[in-house]
Design an enzyme around this catalytic site. Structure first.
Site, mmCIF file in Angstrom:
data_model
loop_
_atom_site.group_PDB
_atom_site.id
_atom_site.type_symbol
_atom_site.label_atom_id
_atom_site.label_comp_id
_atom_site.label_asym_id
_atom_site.label_seq_id
_atom_site.Cartn_x
_atom_site.Cartn_y
_atom_site.Cartn_z
ATOM 1 N N HIS A 1 2.770 2.495 9.258
ATOM 2 C CA HIS A 1 4.114 3.098 8.422
ATOM 3 C C HIS A 1 4.000 4.111 7.467
ATOM 4 O O HIS A 1 5.182 4.782 8.259
ATOM 5 C CB HIS A 1 4.640 1.349 8.416
ATOM 6 C CG HIS A 1 6.241 1.795 7.926
ATOM 7 N ND1 HIS A 1 6.876 0.358 8.145
ATOM 8 C CD2 HIS A 1 6.580 1.378 6.423
ATOM 9 C CE1 HIS A 1 7.776 1.030 8.093
ATOM 10 N NE2 HIS A 1 8.076 1.005 6.807
ATOM 11 N N GLU A 2 3.419 3.834 6.981
ATOM 12 C CA GLU A 2 3.748 4.975 5.689
ATOM 13 C C GLU A 2 3.913 6.240 6.519
ATOM 14 O O GLU A 2 4.179 7.458 5.422
ATOM 15 C CB GLU A 2 2.654 4.517 4.660
ATOM 16 C CG GLU A 2 3.056 3.294 4.205
ATOM 17 C CD GLU A 2 3.904 2.947 3.056
ATOM 18 O OE1 GLU A 2 4.833 4.093 2.935
ATOM 19 O OE2 GLU A 2 4.873 1.858 3.212
ATOM 20 N N HIS B 1 6.876 8.066 7.648
ATOM 21 C CA HIS B 1 7.744 7.749 6.032
ATOM 22 C C HIS B 1 7.471 9.124 5.811
ATOM 23 O O HIS B 1 8.574 10.267 5.264
ATOM 24 C CB HIS B 1 7.355 7.017 4.588
ATOM 25 C CG HIS B 1 8.123 5.691 4.660
ATOM 26 N ND1 HIS B 1 10.096 5.835 5.235
ATOM 27 C CD2 HIS B 1 7.820 3.952 4.977
ATOM 28 C CE1 HIS B 1 9.626 4.507 4.910
ATOM 29 N NE2 HIS B 1 8.808 3.746 4.958
ATOM 30 N N HIS C 1 13.301 4.102 7.290
ATOM 31 C CA HIS C 1 13.753 2.491 8.150
ATOM 32 C C HIS C 1 14.442 2.688 9.222
ATOM 33 O O HIS C 1 15.599 2.701 9.633
ATOM 34 C CB HIS C 1 13.734 1.641 7.562
ATOM 35 C CG HIS C 1 12.428 0.874 6.231
ATOM 36 N ND1 HIS C 1 12.691 0.684 5.193
ATOM 37 C CD2 HIS C 1 11.319 1.351 6.683
ATOM 38 C CE1 HIS C 1 11.707 0.353 4.619
ATOM 39 N NE2 HIS C 1 10.779 1.010 5.974
#
Ligand code: TQI
Ligand code: CA
Ligand code: ZN
Ligand code: ZN
Length: 167
Positions: A123-124, A127, A133
């Protein structure tokens, strides 16, 4: 659906270097390296990107573990709450990922009080690559913790479309 940061910051090169600046005592070095490698591979399988690991010197994405205040403007909050954060692509701290050392990190996520390093890193790193998101609940970039104990953790179509749109 997937979304990007304002002005769509992204890496200009297809080959992105990464470095593990600090390890966690929760896992062996091999497990930390494997978790990051698998999380990076998920993204490089979806888009024309290559990740190369560097040991010394500068890297685009620096991964580290830290407690509380750690030199940026987002101190960690101790056990629970925030698990990690990442900076959007850019110079300096851009792309870097910090993991909260006050959490218990695992490779699988069998214990409910521990978190899968792979799942959080996946997930990170989204980014770090320029995705923010998603509104699609099946996406890795959807802001929910429910995936974290899953072994079958893959990018959703939404994540793939997002990263392909950007790169
Ligand atoms: N860290 C938040 C996150 O990465 C930090 C954050 C909050 C953020 N708002 C943001 C980052 C807006 C970019 C844009 O989302 S976290 C999850 C998830 C976190 C959260 O520690 O709360 C995961 C870390 F998606 F489950 F909510 C990993 Cl997978
Ligand atoms: Ca925390
Ligand atoms: Zn930080
Ligand atoms: Zn997030």
């Amino acid at each position: 659906n997937y979304s990007f940061y304002p002005y769509h910051p992204k890496w200009k090169n297809r080959t992105i270097s990464y470095k593990i600046a600090k390890y966690t005592p929760d896992l062996s070095r091999e497990d930390v390296e494997r978790s990051f490698r698998l999380a990076l591979k998920m993204w490089s399988d979806a888009a024309p990107l290559n990740f190369v690991k560097v040991i010394h010197g500068k890297a685009d994405i620096v991964l580290s573990f830290a407690h509380r205040a750690h030199g940026d403007f987002s101190p960690f909050d101790g056990p629970g709450g925030v698990l990690a954060h990442a900076f959007q692509p850019g110079e300096g701290m851009g792309g870097d990922v910090h993991f909260d050392e006050d959490e218990t990190w695992t490779t699988g996520g069998a214990l409910s009080i521990s978190f899968s390093l792979f799942a959080v890193a996946a997930h990170e790193l989204g980014h770090s690559l320029g995705l923010t998101h998603s509104r699609d609940p099946s996406a890795v970039m959807f802001p929910s913790y429910r995936h974290q104990s899953s072994k079958q953790y893959t990018l959703s179509t939404d994540d793939v479309l997002g990263i392909q749109r950007l790169y």
